[in-house]
Design a protein around this motif. Structure first.
Motif, PDB file in Angstrom:
ATOM      1  N   TRP A 134      -9.074   5.066   2.139  1.00  0.00           N
ATOM      2  CA  TRP A 134      -8.409   4.101   1.290  1.00  0.00           C
ATOM      3  C   TRP A 134      -9.002   4.221  -0.109  1.00  0.00           C
ATOM      4  O   TRP A 134     -10.224   4.266  -0.271  1.00  0.00           O
ATOM      5  N   LEU A 161       0.853  -1.188   0.000  1.00  0.00           N
ATOM      6  CA  LEU A 161       0.000   0.000   0.000  1.00  0.00           C
ATOM      7  C   LEU A 161       0.887   1.235   0.000  1.00  0.00           C
ATOM      8  O   LEU A 161       1.920   1.259   0.664  1.00  0.00           O
ATOM      9  N   LYS A 179      -8.072   3.821  -4.787  1.00  0.00           N
ATOM     10  CA  LYS A 179      -7.248   3.318  -5.889  1.00  0.00           C
ATOM     11  C   LYS A 179      -6.789   4.472  -6.764  1.00  0.00           C
ATOM     12  O   LYS A 179      -7.540   5.416  -7.023  1.00  0.00           O
ATOM     13  N   THR A 226      -3.282   0.622  -4.541  1.00  0.00           N
ATOM     14  CA  THR A 226      -4.076   1.026  -3.382  1.00  0.00           C
ATOM     15  C   THR A 226      -3.291   2.064  -2.593  1.00  0.00           C
ATOM     16  O   THR A 226      -2.120   1.864  -2.291  1.00  0.00           O
ATOM     17  N   LEU A 227      -3.969   3.148  -2.257  1.00  0.00           N
ATOM     18  CA  LEU A 227      -3.380   4.225  -1.474  1.00  0.00           C
ATOM     19  C   LEU A 227      -4.206   4.445  -0.212  1.00  0.00           C
ATOM     20  O   LEU A 227      -5.408   4.205  -0.211  1.00  0.00           O
ATOM     21  N   VAL A 228      -3.528   4.939   0.808  1.00  0.00           N
ATOM     22  CA  VAL A 228      -4.195   5.372   2.034  1.00  0.00           C
ATOM     23  C   VAL A 228      -3.651   6.756   2.349  1.00  0.00           C
ATOM     24  O   VAL A 228      -2.450   6.977   2.312  1.00  0.00           O
ATOM     25  N   GLU A 251      -8.652   7.988   8.242  1.00  0.00           N
ATOM     26  CA  GLU A 251      -8.072   7.352   7.060  1.00  0.00           C
ATOM     27  C   GLU A 251      -9.075   7.344   5.926  1.00  0.00           C
ATOM     28  O   GLU A 251     -10.282   7.291   6.154  1.00  0.00           O
ATOM     29  N   ASN A 301      -9.849   5.689  12.773  1.00  0.00           N
ATOM     30  CA  ASN A 301      -9.183   4.461  13.186  1.00  0.00           C
ATOM     31  C   ASN A 301      -8.848   4.597  14.667  1.00  0.00           C
ATOM     32  O   ASN A 301      -7.922   5.336  15.026  1.00  0.00           O
ATOM     33  N   GLU A 303     -12.540   2.529   1.163  1.00  0.00           N
ATOM     34  CA  GLU A 303     -12.975   2.555   2.568  1.00  0.00           C
ATOM     35  C   GLU A 303     -12.771   3.962   3.127  1.00  0.00           C
ATOM     36  O   GLU A 303     -11.763   4.601   2.886  1.00  0.00           O
ATOM     37  N   ALA A 329      -3.847   9.260   5.590  1.00  0.00           N
ATOM     38  CA  ALA A 329      -4.238   9.311   6.993  1.00  0.00           C
ATOM     39  C   ALA A 329      -3.915  10.693   7.552  1.00  0.00           C
ATOM     40  O   ALA A 329      -2.921  11.300   7.174  1.00  0.00           O
ATOM     41  N   TRP A 351       1.083   4.606   1.535  1.00  0.00           N
ATOM     42  CA  TRP A 351       0.461   5.214   2.709  1.00  0.00           C
ATOM     43  C   TRP A 351       1.069   6.596   2.929  1.00  0.00           C
ATOM     44  O   TRP A 351       2.286   6.731   3.042  1.00  0.00           O
TER      45      TRP A 351
END
Length: 126
Positions: free
Chosen positions: A108, A70, A110, A116-118, A106, A99, A94, A120, A72
């Motif tokens: 989440w 990921l 694409k 996939t990226l997050v 967060e 969290n 998501e 936060a 992040w």
């Protein structure tokens, strides 16, 4: 030591523009084969065209993109990024959500290549 992740992509210029538009990063290099993306003059991501420069360990685009990895990012501009993701109709996987384990928010999603990226918010922001 500071991480400087590199992802392989088909179209470096298109991907660079996406990250600049959606996440507010800046081009630090530019080009069809390689790009450095910056945030506040610090490189946070590198883009590399799959076949450029004969790097045999980059991988093959025919396999699952980013499986198990990921990208992040922590950002103080969390709310602005969420608005940008929504405005650009990015595929949200998501969130945004709180969290409780990390005491931050967060989201989440694409990127246009399927990575996939997050993003936060900073630890303890809520």
């Amino acid at each position: 030591m500071q991480p400087q992740p590199l992802i392989a992509v088909t179209d470096v210029e298109k991907t660079s523009q996406w990250y600049q538009t959606v996440l507010g990063l800046q081009s630090g290099h530019g080009g069809k084969e390689y790009e450095q993306l910056l945030f506040e003059q610090t490189m946070v991501l590198q883009l590399h065209q799959w076949q450029a420069h004969d790097h045999s360990y980059i991988g093959e685009p025919k396999y699952v993109i980013g499986n198990g990895v990921l990208l992040w990012f922590e950002s103080k501009q969390f709310d602005e990024i969420v608005k940008s993701l929504q405005a650009h109709h990015v595929e949200i996987l998501e969130g945004p959500k709180y969290n409780p384990n990390a005491h931050h928010r967060e989201i989440w999603f694409k990127d246009l290549n399927g990575y996939t990226l997050v993003v936060a918010s900073p630890y303890g922001d809520i």
